[in-house]
Design an enzyme around this catalytic site. Structure first.
Site, PDB file in Angstrom:
ATOM      1  N   GLY A  50       7.883  12.395  32.461  1.00  0.00           N
ATOM      2  CA  GLY A  50       7.968  12.584  33.904  1.00  0.00           C
ATOM      3  C   GLY A  50       7.499  11.395  34.708  1.00  0.00           C
ATOM      4  O   GLY A  50       8.104  11.053  35.733  1.00  0.00           O
ATOM      5  N   ASP A  71       6.722   6.114  22.775  1.00  0.00           N
ATOM      6  CA  ASP A  71       6.946   7.563  22.829  1.00  0.00           C
ATOM      7  C   ASP A  71       7.583   7.983  21.514  1.00  0.00           C
ATOM      8  O   ASP A  71       8.571   7.379  21.083  1.00  0.00           O
ATOM      9  CB  ASP A  71       7.855   7.924  24.012  1.00  0.00           C
ATOM     10  CG  ASP A  71       7.758   9.402  24.388  1.00  0.00           C
ATOM     11  OD1 ASP A  71       7.798  10.256  23.477  1.00  0.00           O
ATOM     12  OD2 ASP A  71       7.638   9.705  25.590  1.00  0.00           O
ATOM     13  N   ASN A  79      13.217  18.726  29.765  1.00  0.00           N
ATOM     14  CA  ASN A  79      12.767  17.431  30.299  1.00  0.00           C
ATOM     15  C   ASN A  79      13.583  16.999  31.514  1.00  0.00           C
ATOM     16  O   ASN A  79      13.091  16.248  32.366  1.00  0.00           O
ATOM     17  CB  ASN A  79      12.898  16.335  29.245  1.00  0.00           C
ATOM     18  CG  ASN A  79      12.086  16.581  27.989  1.00  0.00           C
ATOM     19  OD1 ASN A  79      12.460  16.143  26.914  1.00  0.00           O
ATOM     20  ND2 ASN A  79      10.942  17.267  28.107  1.00  0.00           N
ATOM     21  N   LEU A  80      14.830  17.432  31.592  1.00  0.00           N
ATOM     22  CA  LEU A  80      15.762  16.859  32.563  1.00  0.00           C
ATOM     23  C   LEU A  80      15.425  17.222  34.003  1.00  0.00           C
ATOM     24  O   LEU A  80      15.974  16.615  34.935  1.00  0.00           O
ATOM     25  CB  LEU A  80      17.188  17.296  32.231  1.00  0.00           C
ATOM     26  CG  LEU A  80      17.672  16.926  30.815  1.00  0.00           C
ATOM     27  CD1 LEU A  80      19.114  17.351  30.621  1.00  0.00           C
ATOM     28  CD2 LEU A  80      17.508  15.436  30.552  1.00  0.00           C
ATOM     29  N   GLN A  81      14.531  18.163  34.228  1.00  0.00           N
ATOM     30  CA  GLN A  81      14.123  18.540  35.582  1.00  0.00           C
ATOM     31  C   GLN A  81      13.275  17.468  36.244  1.00  0.00           C
ATOM     32  O   GLN A  81      13.176  17.402  37.471  1.00  0.00           O
ATOM     33  CB  GLN A  81      13.361  19.883  35.504  1.00  0.00           C
ATOM     34  CG  GLN A  81      12.552  20.266  36.715  1.00  0.00           C
ATOM     35  CD  GLN A  81      11.059  20.031  36.491  1.00  0.00           C
ATOM     36  OE1 GLN A  81      10.641  19.507  35.461  1.00  0.00           O
ATOM     37  NE2 GLN A  81      10.253  20.437  37.466  1.00  0.00           N
ATOM     38  N   ARG A  82      12.684  16.554  35.462  1.00  0.00           N
ATOM     39  CA  ARG A  82      11.763  15.565  36.034  1.00  0.00           C
ATOM     40  C   ARG A  82      11.843  14.202  35.332  1.00  0.00           C
ATOM     41  O   ARG A  82      11.403  13.206  35.896  1.00  0.00           O
ATOM     42  CB  ARG A  82      10.318  16.068  35.976  1.00  0.00           C
ATOM     43  CG  ARG A  82       9.818  16.242  34.536  1.00  0.00           C
ATOM     44  CD  ARG A  82       8.606  17.141  34.436  1.00  0.00           C
ATOM     45  NE  ARG A  82       8.162  17.294  33.054  1.00  0.00           N
ATOM     46  CZ  ARG A  82       8.716  18.108  32.167  1.00  0.00           C
ATOM     47  NH1 ARG A  82       9.756  18.853  32.534  1.00  0.00           N
ATOM     48  NH2 ARG A  82       8.270  18.191  30.936  1.00  0.00           N
ATOM     49  N   LYS A  95      13.463   9.461  23.063  1.00  0.00           N
ATOM     50  CA  LYS A  95      13.309   9.115  24.474  1.00  0.00           C
ATOM     51  C   LYS A  95      13.329   7.606  24.693  1.00  0.00           C
ATOM     52  O   LYS A  95      13.791   7.128  25.741  1.00  0.00           O
ATOM     53  CB  LYS A  95      12.013   9.714  25.026  1.00  0.00           C
ATOM     54  CG  LYS A  95      12.046  11.222  25.158  1.00  0.00           C
ATOM     55  CD  LYS A  95      10.767  11.748  25.805  1.00  0.00           C
ATOM     56  CE  LYS A  95      10.840  13.256  25.999  1.00  0.00           C
ATOM     57  NZ  LYS A  95       9.612  13.795  26.653  1.00  0.00           N
ATOM     58  N   ASP A 139       0.361  13.018  28.844  1.00  0.00           N
ATOM     59  CA  ASP A 139      -0.020  14.305  29.437  1.00  0.00           C
ATOM     60  C   ASP A 139      -1.134  15.030  28.684  1.00  0.00           C
ATOM     61  O   ASP A 139      -1.333  16.230  28.899  1.00  0.00           O
ATOM     62  CB  ASP A 139       1.211  15.216  29.562  1.00  0.00           C
ATOM     63  CG  ASP A 139       1.932  15.401  28.231  1.00  0.00           C
ATOM     64  OD1 ASP A 139       1.418  14.915  27.198  1.00  0.00           O
ATOM     65  OD2 ASP A 139       3.015  16.018  28.232  1.00  0.00           O
ATOM     66  N   CYS A 201       2.193  21.179  31.285  1.00  0.00           N
ATOM     67  CA  CYS A 201       3.279  21.424  32.231  1.00  0.00           C
ATOM     68  C   CYS A 201       3.981  22.737  31.928  1.00  0.00           C
ATOM     69  O   CYS A 201       4.410  23.452  32.839  1.00  0.00           O
ATOM     70  CB  CYS A 201       4.280  20.272  32.188  1.00  0.00           C
ATOM     71  SG  CYS A 201       3.653  18.713  32.794  1.00  0.00           S
ATOM     72  N   CYS A 328       8.527 -20.263  60.545  1.00  0.00           N
ATOM     73  CA  CYS A 328       9.384 -19.480  59.647  1.00  0.00           C
ATOM     74  C   CYS A 328      10.669 -19.216  60.406  1.00  0.00           C
ATOM     75  O   CYS A 328      11.012 -19.960  61.323  1.00  0.00           O
ATOM     76  CB  CYS A 328       8.689 -18.205  59.173  1.00  0.00           C
ATOM     77  SG  CYS A 328       8.382 -17.004  60.476  1.00  0.00           S
TER      78      CYS A 328
END
Length: 369
Positions: A50, A71, A79-82, A95, A139, A201, A328
């Site tokens: 995440g 990892d 996992n795909l939600q975040r 991953k 985590d 989580c 400048c």
């Protein structure tokens, strides 16, 4: 307080990388020099989940030269939600493989080192060795403590973040910061044994969008440390409440370190602004970037891009003496440069309106022939 840049810059960027990162090169005080530092940097990212996902995307897009992604997990549907670096087609795949693909798509010159291995106390220092800094997006408290101990052993900064439900924390730990800065460690925030058993989580949930926000903050802290700009979160913890859209920070001091309250600084006098007719023989410093001065400069002006000037003023700058006039494009960057010059003991003014005013056509008064 800004810290010295963590990484020495590469000699030059490729033409393709200069084009891809053009908006960074015109960004003050990052500029060309900061972009070359990013190209030289090696960042280790703990976890491609995440927090690691947005970190990997942001740092690859920023042009960081080398990313080590550690990892040992595979992509699952939950996992795909975040974890935005992965796609449905990656289900069941490592991953780290998603990290390589995504980084390569964004920045072909970024090298991604895959480490499909679980980090623990016995291998942490070996896995993190060679990185200029580490970002921890894991985590579990045990892994976080192993990462922190390894960073302390290696003497590298640790950019640290945690997200749970709608809440998050972001900070920077560094056991061996530059002189004048107090060491701060994970144990100063969470002494061993104080965190207890944290819920996962899966148990309490986490807001996916908040992971992206915190990942972006972690990447920003890394960029600031690498390039020596801004005020990193060393000695401060940023607390985020996603439900109330509030952020606040609390100080974090290392064990046994005390800091007296600083005296309120006196307001500096305003920067002097001069017009073109007042330049005379006064030396002029042009703080624009290379691609800007290619369109023309004030005759006799010395070109020092703003990022390079700010860095030089932090060290030996005996070759820069006043009085000078700084220019400048529109007199925004020149004011920052003049303030830095004055703080370094160099008398400086700015050219009103910058190069836009200098190059503007002169309009004859009505009735003139």
């Amino acid at each position: 307080m800004p810290l010295p840049a963590l990484v020495e810059p590469v000699e030059a960027l490729s033409d393709a990388e200069r084009a891809r990162t053009a908006r960074h090169r015109s960004l003050v005080p990052l500029g060309e020099l900061g972009q070359r530092r990013l190209r030289a940097a090696h960042v280790a990212v703990m976890g491609a989940g995440g927090l690691g996902s947005p970190v990997i995307l942001a740092l690859a897009a920023a042009g960081v030269g080398t990313l080590t992604v550690i990892d040992d997990d595979v992509v699952e549907a939950t996992n795909l939600q975040r974890q935005i670096v992965h796609r449905r087609a990656d289900l069941g795949a490592p991953k780290t493989a998603s990290a390589v693909r995504a980084a390569s798509d964004l920045s072909p010159e970024t090298r991604v080192i895959e480490v499909r291995e679980r980090l623990h106390a016995g291998n942490a220092a070996d896995l993190l060795a060679g990185a200029d800094l580490v970002i921890d997006g894991t985590d579990t408290i045990d892994t976080r403590q192993d990462v922190a101990r390894a960073c302390e052993q290696l003497g590298v900064p640790l950019v640290w973040g945690v997200v749970q439900e709608f809440h998050a924390q972001v900070t920077v730990f560094w056991s061996a910061p530059p002189p004048g800065h107090a060491p701060v460690r994970l144990a100063d925030l969470y002494p061993p044994g104080s965190a207890g058993e944290l819920p996962t989580c899966a148990m309490v949930g986490v807001l996916g969008a908040l992971c992206m926000q915190v990942g972006a903050l972690l990447a920003t802290e890394a960029v600031k440390l690498i390039t020596g700009i801004g005020d990193p979160l060393l000695g401060r913890v940023l607390l985020i409440d996603g439900l109330s859209a509030r952020q606040r920070e609390v100080p974090l001091r290392g064990s046994g370190v005390t800091h007296p309250a600083p005296a309120a600084p006196a307001a500096p006098p305003p920067i002097t602004v001069v017009g073109p007719s007042a330049l005379g023989d006064t030396p002029v410093i042009d703080v624009r970037e290379d691609h800007e001065v290619a369109r023309g400069m004030i005759p006799g002006a010395l070109h020092i891009p703003l990022g390079e000037l700010l860095e030089r003023l932090q060290g030996d700058h005996a070759d820069i003496t006043g009085p000078v006039v700084v220019v400048c494009q529109t007199a925004v960057r020149s004011r920052r440069a003049a303030e830095a010059l004055r703080a370094a003991g160099v008398e400086a003014a700015i050219l009103a309106g910058g190069m836009e005013a200098w190059t503007a056509p002169t309009v004859a008064p009505a009735g003139a022939s």
